[in-house]
Design a protein around this motif. Structure first.
Motif, mmCIF file in Angstrom:
data_model
loop_
_atom_site.group_PDB
_atom_site.id
_atom_site.type_symbol
_atom_site.label_atom_id
_atom_site.label_comp_id
_atom_site.label_asym_id
_atom_site.label_seq_id
_atom_site.Cartn_x
_atom_site.Cartn_y
_atom_site.Cartn_z
ATOM 1 N N GLN A 1 66.055 -18.502 -10.868
ATOM 2 C CA GLN A 1 65.147 -19.235 -11.468
ATOM 3 C C GLN A 1 64.716 -20.417 -10.320
ATOM 4 O O GLN A 1 63.220 -20.644 -10.689
ATOM 5 C CB GLN A 1 65.890 -19.814 -12.831
ATOM 6 C CG GLN A 1 66.119 -18.745 -13.825
ATOM 7 C CD GLN A 1 66.886 -19.119 -15.012
ATOM 8 O OE1 GLN A 1 68.018 -19.930 -14.725
ATOM 9 N NE2 GLN A 1 66.477 -19.349 -16.083
ATOM 10 N N HIS A 2 65.374 -20.892 -9.749
ATOM 11 C CA HIS A 2 64.959 -21.854 -8.797
ATOM 12 C C HIS A 2 63.928 -21.024 -7.768
ATOM 13 O O HIS A 2 62.813 -21.937 -7.491
ATOM 14 C CB HIS A 2 65.903 -22.359 -7.868
ATOM 15 C CG HIS A 2 65.727 -23.198 -6.778
ATOM 16 N ND1 HIS A 2 65.446 -24.557 -6.646
ATOM 17 C CD2 HIS A 2 65.367 -22.833 -5.394
ATOM 18 C CE1 HIS A 2 65.154 -25.024 -5.547
ATOM 19 N NE2 HIS A 2 65.018 -24.102 -4.614
ATOM 20 N N ARG B 1 70.772 -19.060 -11.715
ATOM 21 C CA ARG B 1 70.157 -20.319 -11.543
ATOM 22 C C ARG B 1 69.241 -20.333 -10.276
ATOM 23 O O ARG B 1 68.348 -20.764 -10.070
ATOM 24 C CB ARG B 1 71.258 -21.426 -11.533
ATOM 25 C CG ARG B 1 70.732 -22.882 -11.814
ATOM 26 C CD ARG B 1 71.655 -23.709 -12.203
ATOM 27 N NE ARG B 1 72.877 -23.770 -11.403
ATOM 28 C CZ ARG B 1 74.236 -23.187 -11.940
ATOM 29 N NH1 ARG B 1 74.141 -22.899 -13.386
ATOM 30 N NH2 ARG B 1 75.225 -23.204 -11.089
ATOM 31 N N TRP B 2 69.759 -19.630 -9.300
ATOM 32 C CA TRP B 2 69.272 -19.547 -7.913
ATOM 33 C C TRP B 2 68.118 -18.692 -8.102
ATOM 34 O O TRP B 2 66.722 -19.172 -7.612
ATOM 35 C CB TRP B 2 69.923 -18.875 -6.884
ATOM 36 C CG TRP B 2 69.353 -18.587 -5.607
ATOM 37 C CD1 TRP B 2 69.567 -17.240 -5.219
ATOM 38 C CD2 TRP B 2 68.907 -19.383 -4.750
ATOM 39 N NE1 TRP B 2 68.760 -17.078 -4.132
ATOM 40 C CE2 TRP B 2 68.533 -18.322 -3.699
ATOM 41 C CE3 TRP B 2 68.454 -20.497 -4.391
ATOM 42 C CZ2 TRP B 2 67.808 -18.814 -2.256
ATOM 43 C CZ3 TRP B 2 67.820 -20.995 -3.509
ATOM 44 C CH2 TRP B 2 67.361 -20.142 -2.491
ATOM 45 N N ASP C 1 75.670 -18.866 -11.378
ATOM 46 C CA ASP C 1 75.042 -19.739 -10.173
ATOM 47 C C ASP C 1 73.854 -18.811 -9.598
ATOM 48 O O ASP C 1 72.879 -19.519 -9.061
ATOM 49 C CB ASP C 1 76.111 -19.869 -9.006
ATOM 50 C CG ASP C 1 77.020 -21.027 -9.514
ATOM 51 O OD1 ASP C 1 78.257 -20.975 -8.992
ATOM 52 O OD2 ASP C 1 76.741 -21.742 -10.413
ATOM 53 N N ALA D 1 72.021 -24.560 -6.518
ATOM 54 C CA ALA D 1 70.625 -23.593 -6.595
ATOM 55 C C ALA D 1 69.771 -23.982 -5.517
ATOM 56 O O ALA D 1 68.353 -23.708 -5.422
ATOM 57 C CB ALA D 1 69.991 -23.677 -7.875
ATOM 58 N N THR E 1 73.980 -15.076 -19.029
ATOM 59 C CA THR E 1 72.460 -15.671 -18.952
ATOM 60 C C THR E 1 71.844 -15.462 -20.404
ATOM 61 O O THR E 1 70.705 -16.091 -20.589
ATOM 62 C CB THR E 1 71.639 -14.517 -18.009
ATOM 63 O OG1 THR E 1 71.629 -13.322 -18.415
ATOM 64 C CG2 THR E 1 72.302 -14.705 -16.587
#
Ligand code: WQD
Length: 346
Positions: free
Chosen positions: A342-343, A339-340, A336, A196, A292
């Motif tokens: 959210q980063h 998650r990116w 993936d 991420a 998710t």
């Protein structure tokens, strides 16, 4: 603990190397023992991508900030480094924008390709990977599409720049110029590096569905509009071949290795870079929600003009010839990319 990676002397020039597919390919190149040398004008990429690459690889990646249509800059690079091959990603790629701004698309997408070919020939660099797209197949008669599926008149200026780019390279090789070319026709790249630390960074409102979905799910955008569910497809929704960007990055390394092993004589081959699986928009939404645990806000709207009802790859040739196949699942790509997203919100 910083990961120390051994680098062969092989420097690989990656144009558009700070972009979505370019940056993920830079990671895979470095981890395969090559030394990626990036060039990017940052017209559609953020300098923060270089920090992400440094965190993932444990060392800075060389990046020239500039336009790869600039022959003098390209000459500077091949003078600074012994370049063993080139991967040409740099291009404008928004289909809708290409229709309202055709001259800019032709100037940039073709100008960069011409300059790069000329300087690489001058410097004696012959392995050349060209970032092409399944869009060259238009609305194919038969599914899945193979590399022999006819290229149809482009349905967008963007698609036409890809077709013309392929023709420029094919004609250059046919004229006996010493280039070893692979035209890699991408299907729908999605996902992000599992760390991420790098991922897709669309500018403005995302045109592609997956980045729009993650922004809508994060509450950053209005609900997703599904462009039609009355197509002649199994569930009526549009069908595409969604390939994890890391699988696509690995396809480039496999293609590069193949070219580096080939004798130095003019050649040009086409390969599809897809999973071989067709996925509908509804299946995509359902997979996202399952992976998710987040409900996807969406509504059904009218079809988008120019959309192909269904396109997915026959990926057999890349497997047979390059020894490459996509092996990451749709769920993994959506996990993936979430998650990116959210980063990015941190
Ligand atoms: C996918 C599906 C839409 C957005 C484009 C380029 C192609 C390549 C990949 C660069 C379709 C539906 C989309 C939305 C939706 N790019 N959709 N709502 O059009 O298949 O391909 O990107 O190489 O060249 O053409 O990708 O993500 O836009 O669409 O319902 O808000 O999602 O109708 O069925 P596309 P996409």
């Amino acid at each position: 603990m910083t990961k120390i990676l051994r680098y062969d002397s092989m420097n690989i020039l990656v144009t558009g190397g700070a972009g979505f597919i370019g940056s993920h390919t830079a990671v895979t190149l470095a981890e395969a023992g090559y030394n990626p040398i990036l060039i990017d004008d940052f017209s559609n990429a953020e300098p923060s991508v270089l920090d992400g690459l440094k965190s993932i690889l444990g060392r800075a990646v060389t990046c020239y900030h500039g336009d790869c249509a600039d022959r003098n800059l390209l000459r500077q690079i091949v003078s600074d480094f012994k370049i063993s091959g080139v991967i040409h990603f740099a291009a404008f790629k928004a289909v809708g924008e290409s229709m309202s701004d055709p001259l800019n698309y032709y100037r940039n997408n073709l100008g960069t390709t011409l300059a790069l070919i000329e300087v690489m020939l001058e410097a004696g660099v012959s392995p050349f990977l060209f970032s092409s797209s399944c869009t060259v197949y238009g609305i194919p008669e038969k599914m899945p599409v193979t590399e022999e599926t006819p290229v149809l008149p482009a349905m967008s200026v963007y698609g036409n720049t890809k077709q013309i780019g392929e023709e420029i390279l094919q004609d250059t090789v046919a004229a006996g110029k010493k280039l070893k070319v692979i035209l890699l026709r991408y299907f729908n790249p999605i996902g992000a590096h599992p760390s991420a630390l790098i991922g897709e960074l669309p500018r403005g409102v995302p045109g592609n569905i997956v980045p729009y979905m993650t922004q809508a799910a994060a509450g950053l955008r209005p609900p997703l509009t599904v462009y039609g569910n009355d197509y002649n497809t199994p569930d009526g929704y549009g069908v595409r071949d969604y390939i994890h960007v890391m699988d696509l990055a690995e396809a480039h390394v496999a293609a590069l290795k193949y070219l580096l092993d080939k004798p130095d004589e003019p050649q040009c081959e086409v390969f599809n870079a897809g999973t071989g699986r067709g996925v509908s928009v509804l299946e995509l939404i359902q997979s996202f929600e399952r992976v998710t645990g987040v409900k996807m806000p969406y509504q059904i709207g009218p079809r988008r003009s120019g959309d192909v009802p269904m396109v997915y790859a026959d990926a057999g040739k890349a497997q047979r010839v390059l020894g490459w196949q996509a092996n990451r699942s749709l769920d993994e790509a959506l996990a993936d990319v979430w998650r990116w997203q959210q980063h990015l919100l941190k």
